[in-house]
Design an enzyme around this catalytic site. Structure first.
Site, PDB file in Angstrom:
ATOM      1  N   LYS A  80     -52.810  -6.293  24.975  1.00 41.58           N
ATOM      2  CA  LYS A  80     -53.859  -5.579  25.695  1.00 41.58           C
ATOM      3  C   LYS A  80     -53.849  -4.118  25.297  1.00 41.58           C
ATOM      4  O   LYS A  80     -52.792  -3.518  25.105  1.00 41.58           O
ATOM      5  CB  LYS A  80     -53.624  -5.709  27.205  1.00 41.58           C
ATOM      6  CG  LYS A  80     -53.772  -7.154  27.688  1.00 41.58           C
ATOM      7  CD  LYS A  80     -53.248  -7.333  29.101  1.00 41.58           C
ATOM      8  CE  LYS A  80     -53.265  -8.818  29.448  1.00 41.58           C
ATOM      9  NZ  LYS A  80     -52.386  -9.141  30.593  1.00 41.58           N
ATOM     10  N   ASN A 122     -48.352 -14.669  35.506  1.00 38.75           N
ATOM     11  CA  ASN A 122     -47.249 -13.768  35.193  1.00 38.75           C
ATOM     12  C   ASN A 122     -46.493 -13.481  36.480  1.00 38.75           C
ATOM     13  O   ASN A 122     -47.070 -12.984  37.441  1.00 38.75           O
ATOM     14  CB  ASN A 122     -47.765 -12.475  34.583  1.00 38.75           C
ATOM     15  CG  ASN A 122     -48.449 -12.728  33.256  1.00 38.75           C
ATOM     16  OD1 ASN A 122     -47.928 -13.461  32.420  1.00 38.75           O
ATOM     17  ND2 ASN A 122     -49.614 -12.162  33.071  1.00 38.75           N
ATOM     18  N   ARG A 161     -44.383 -11.290  37.451  1.00 45.41           N
ATOM     19  CA  ARG A 161     -43.764  -9.960  37.422  1.00 45.41           C
ATOM     20  C   ARG A 161     -44.830  -8.923  37.699  1.00 45.41           C
ATOM     21  O   ARG A 161     -46.011  -9.236  37.776  1.00 45.41           O
ATOM     22  CB  ARG A 161     -43.200  -9.695  36.016  1.00 45.41           C
ATOM     23  CG  ARG A 161     -44.304  -9.829  34.974  1.00 45.41           C
ATOM     24  CD  ARG A 161     -44.003  -9.195  33.645  1.00 45.41           C
ATOM     25  NE  ARG A 161     -45.215  -8.997  32.882  1.00 45.41           N
ATOM     26  CZ  ARG A 161     -45.835  -9.895  32.127  1.00 45.41           C
ATOM     27  NH1 ARG A 161     -45.342 -11.106  32.030  1.00 45.41           N
ATOM     28  NH2 ARG A 161     -46.934  -9.590  31.489  1.00 45.41           N
TER      29      ARG A 161
END
Ligand code: MV4
Length: 451
Positions: free
Chosen positions: A237, A290, A292
């Protein structure tokens, strides 16, 4: 509240976590490799422990060294940041086994989401749509062909253990399938030691939209809306924004609630992100979760006015989520630019070395999260993210204008960075219209170079 926590990370995220901890009255322990002795996260922590030589597999990835540092300093909990051990179930287990609270979900939840095909099955079972695909692993190319004939071409052969676009091949027709099948399996075996693959219908020009969630230990959760992360280069990204111009309020609510349902189905705890592909026709499909905090969480912080890391720590201690869904609303628009020590003119090759000038932008609606300063060296051992520039505006248009202004005001010398590449990307007419898909950089920036 915890009195002391250890931050098992480096760079901007280590500082980010320590900032919230300090505001909460919590003492912080930094860990560092020999390459990071003079790093800012070491300076800002209350205590710091060296955990080994520069290479991460001898320091930031060595579970016993980190556990030892926590026990030795009397830390009660460990925040893993992102990267390194953040999604390592064995690490989460080692924390618990040593009486330390892992600030994140259970090893079981990490494991379920860490395997692509198990994650897909879990999403399906929770009623969250997934891209039409094979129910599980596909064993033979004949089976693959039968599936492709049913859903139609193009299809995607994906590695079950995959991630980051590795072990992913598009087959455009039946003739192409054997070739892409072999290629995906070979790549999957090399990258993950596991050549298990499955098939999906291939979506043309989707957007990458992800939902931020927080869930406490009693299962009370909230979605903090979405981020649009379609601007990526080789699955890294580069620009993230919130909210997404592509979502209606109804779709936003539907996706948020789906993300919370998925989380509930694995007894999720803490902060998490549900990544989706958003198709041209307005459909959304679960891609992965994800487990996290992510690099781009600050984009969300800017539009909802909440400290996600503080909430993570508070939840890990056992407190209830400090707000309800009804308390949240979206204010304005935020964009993040990842400032990497990479040379966009040389195929984004890493550009470590000594930074001779580091002048960061400021002013209304600007946030810079960084660990870097002039005179410091960027070690070549870790990822190339050196700063995150975030801008907020009352509207997307205002955020873009502020982004351009702030990028112009960001001066880094001694190393190459992505700063002027970001400026050029923002300056493209399609960026302004919001017609930004996962092929934006390829399509719009392929021939980019400055004077
Ligand atoms: C897809 C897709 C189109 N159709 N799956 C790339 C990374 C991996 N996590 C999933 N990826 C994709 N999966 C189907 N069925 C297109 C991509 C994709 C992509 C996704 C998100 C962000 C950038 C991307 C760039 C190229 C391809």
């Amino acid at each position: 509240m915890f009195k002391k926590i250890l931050v098992a990370n480096r760079g901007e995220v280590a500082l980010r976590v320590m900032r919230s901890a300090r505001e909460m009255g919590i003492k912080t322990v930094a860990v560092y490799s020999q390459a990071d002795v003079n790093s800012r996260h070491v300076e800002e922590a209350d205590e710091a422990i060296c955990i080994g030589p520069a290479p991460s597999n001898q320091s930031y990835l060595v579970i016993p060294n980190i556990i030892q540092a926590a026990l030795q300093t009397g830390a009660e909990a460990i925040h893993p940041g992102y990267g390194f051990l953040a999604e390592n179930a064995e690490f989460a287990r080692a924390c618990t086994d040593n009486g330390l609270k892992f600030i994140g979900p259970s090893p079981e939840a990490i494991n379920k989401m860490g395997n692509k095909s198990i994650a897909r099955e879990t999403a399906t079972a929770a009623g969250v749509p997934v891209v039409p695909g094979s129910p599980g692993a596909i064993e033979t190319v004949d089976e693959a062909r039968a599936f492709a004939d049913r859903v139609g071409y193009p299809v995607l052969v994906k590695a079950s253990a995959g991630g980051g676009g590795k072990g992913m091949r598009v087959a455009v027709d039946a003739d192409d399938l054997q070739k892409q099948w072999d290629a995906a399996r070979t790549e999957a075996l090399a990258a993950f030691g596991d050549d298990t693959v499955y098939l999906e219908k291939y979506l043309l020009r989707p957007r990458h939209i992800e939902i931020q969630i927080l869930v406490d230990q009693n299962g009370k959760g909230a979605y903090l809306y979405e981020r649009d992360c379609s601007v990526q280069r080789r699955h890294q990204k580069l620009i993230e924004e919130a909210p997404s111009v592509a979502l209606t309020p109804e779709r936003r609510k539907e996706m948020g609630e789906a993300a919370l349902q998925l989380a509930a189905s694995v007894d999720y705890e803490g902060a998490g992100t549900v990544e989706c592909l958003f198709d041209q026709d307005g459909s959304f499909y679960f891609m992965e979760m994800n487990t996290r905090i992510q690099v781009e969480h600050c984009v969300t912080e800017m539009i909802v006015d909440r400290d996600i890391v503080a909430e993570q720590i508070s939840i890990a201690y056992g407190n209830p989520l400090s707000f309800s869904q009804e308390d949240l609303s979206i204010r304005g628009h935020a964009i993040e630019f990842r400032i990497n020590a990479e040379d966009p003119r040389k195929n984004f090759q890493p550009s470590p070395g000594r930074v001779t000038r580091f002048a960061v932008p400021g002013g209304y609606g600007v946030r810079v999260d960084t660990y870097l300063e002039a005179g410091k060296d960027i070690p070549p051992f870790y990822d190339s993210l050196v700063a995150k520039l975030l801008v907020w505006g009352a509207t997307r248009e205002e955020a873009i204008a502020r982004g351009k202004r702030a990028l112009k005001e960001f001066h880094v010398e001694g190393i190459a960075t992505t700063i002027d590449f970001h400026y050029a990307a923002l300056d493209r007419p399609v960026f302004e219209t919001g017609e930004v898909y996962t092929d934006f950089l390829e399509k719009e920036m392929g021939d980019w170079d400055v004077e």
